[in-house]
Scaffold this active site. Structure first.
Site, PDB file in Angstrom:
ATOM      1  CG  ASN A 197      -4.286   5.677  -2.011  1.00  0.00           C
ATOM      2  OD1 ASN A 197      -5.012   5.287  -1.602  1.00  0.00           O
ATOM      3  ND2 ASN A 197      -3.752   4.226  -1.993  1.00  0.00           N
TER       4      ASN A 197
ATOM      5  NE  ARG B 290     -11.597   6.309  -3.518  1.00  0.00           N
ATOM      6  CZ  ARG B 290     -13.170   7.172  -2.872  1.00  0.00           C
ATOM      7  NH1 ARG B 290     -13.320   7.687  -1.792  1.00  0.00           N
ATOM      8  NH2 ARG B 290     -13.653   6.532  -3.099  1.00  0.00           N
TER       9      ARG B 290
ATOM     10  CD  GLN C 202      -3.666  -0.847   0.077  1.00  0.00           C
ATOM     11  OE1 GLN C 202      -3.123   0.550   0.254  1.00  0.00           O
ATOM     12  NE2 GLN C 202      -4.038  -1.645  -0.585  1.00  0.00           N
TER      13      GLN C 202
ATOM     14  N   GLY D  28      -9.022   0.825  -0.830  1.00  0.00           N
ATOM     15  CA  GLY D  28     -10.076   1.203   0.466  1.00  0.00           C
ATOM     16  C   GLY D  28     -10.309   0.955   1.282  1.00  0.00           C
ATOM     17  CD  GLU D  29      -4.531   0.715   4.909  1.00  0.00           C
ATOM     18  OE1 GLU D  29      -4.261   0.642   6.251  1.00  0.00           O
ATOM     19  OE2 GLU D  29      -4.255   0.527   4.206  1.00  0.00           O
TER      20      GLU D  29
END
Length: 264
Positions: free
Chosen positions: A98, A101, A22, A62-63
């Site tokens: 990420n 977003r 991630q 979506g962490e």
């Protein structure tokens, strides 16, 4: 032919673990609490992306939603299972989400882009094409990896803007620390910092070589400083030229950053 729509499933939250690759490492507690409250009221609007593992599910994207759902007291979360992805492809999925977003810090973005380039041996332009960004976008972020660790922390914490970081990335560690302190203490804008950096360069002592050996010393020192081959030629009257050789547009971007040039 369009790709088939992936079926959304409800997956137990306690069976999910974050992926090891991630790009995101920091989460704002206040923003996370706000999202958790929203999830309590309306549920999770967009599913997370997972891969099946022997111990459960690996979280690919979506962490933040997963963490907020935990805070909201949910036992399950909507998810899309992507067992068709390789490790490299899984990393790209998380990174792109990420970036779209804008949820990564500047240094997380830089590290993620660097990792993407290494995984697929991509140029800056090819990285940009992979994530839907320009070559300049990629090059500007990758320059941040030249920042001193202390300055990188200031950028991540928002004390220095991205423009400040780009301007400082071409300076030495000592200069970065000094000018970062100046920016914070005097609340300098990016343009003010750029002007002060340019003025400081102009005030430096001019090298005045005499013998041919002095020119070779100057060429060697400039080559080391700019990380590009440099040649200097001059006639007896003092007129001449300085040539800097670069081998790619990526190398030119790094050279421009080191001499303090900021594209308008």
């Amino acid at each position: 032919m369009p790709r088939p729509v992936k079926q959304i499933q409800e997956i137990p939250i306690d069976l999910i673990r974050p992926g090891s690759q991630q790009a995101r490492r920091s989460f704002d507690p206040d923003a996370l609490a706000e999202l958790a409250e929203s999830i309590r009221e309306s549920g999770v609007v967009q599913p997370v992306v997972l891969r099946t593992r022997v111990w459960g599910y690996e979280l690919l994207a979506g962490e933040r939603r997963w963490r907020a759902a935990q805070q909201a007291g949910l036992h399950e979360i909507p998810a899309v299972i992507r067992d068709d992805l390789s490790d490299a492809e899984a990393f790209v999925v998380g990174l792109i989400e990420n970036l779209q977003r804008e949820s990564l810090t500047p240094m997380e973005t830089a590290a993620g882009l660097k990792r993407l380039g290494e995984l697929f041996e991509l140029t800056h332009e090819e990285i940009g094409a992979r994530i839907g960004k320009s070559r300049e976008y990629v090059s500007n972020y990758l320059r941040l990896l030249n920042l001193a660790p202390q300055v990188a922390v200031l950028v991540n914490e928002g004390h220095l803007h991205l423009g400040h970081a780009k301007a400082l990335a071409g300076a030495s560690v000592e200069e970065q620390l000094r000018w970062a302190d100046e920016v914070i203490r005097h609340k300098l804008s990016v343009r003010q910092l750029e002007r002060r950096l340019a003025s400081a360069r102009e005030r430096r002592i001019v090298f005045k070589p005499g013998k041919p050996g002095d020119w070779r010393v100057l060429e060697r020192e400039l080559s080391d400083h700019l990380a590009c081959p440099v040649t200097v030629q001059s006639d007896k009257g003092g007129k001449g030229e300085l040539r800097v050789k670069f081998h790619s547009l990526d190398e030119l971007d790094g050279l421009l950053a080191r001499i303090g040039y900021a594209a308008r």
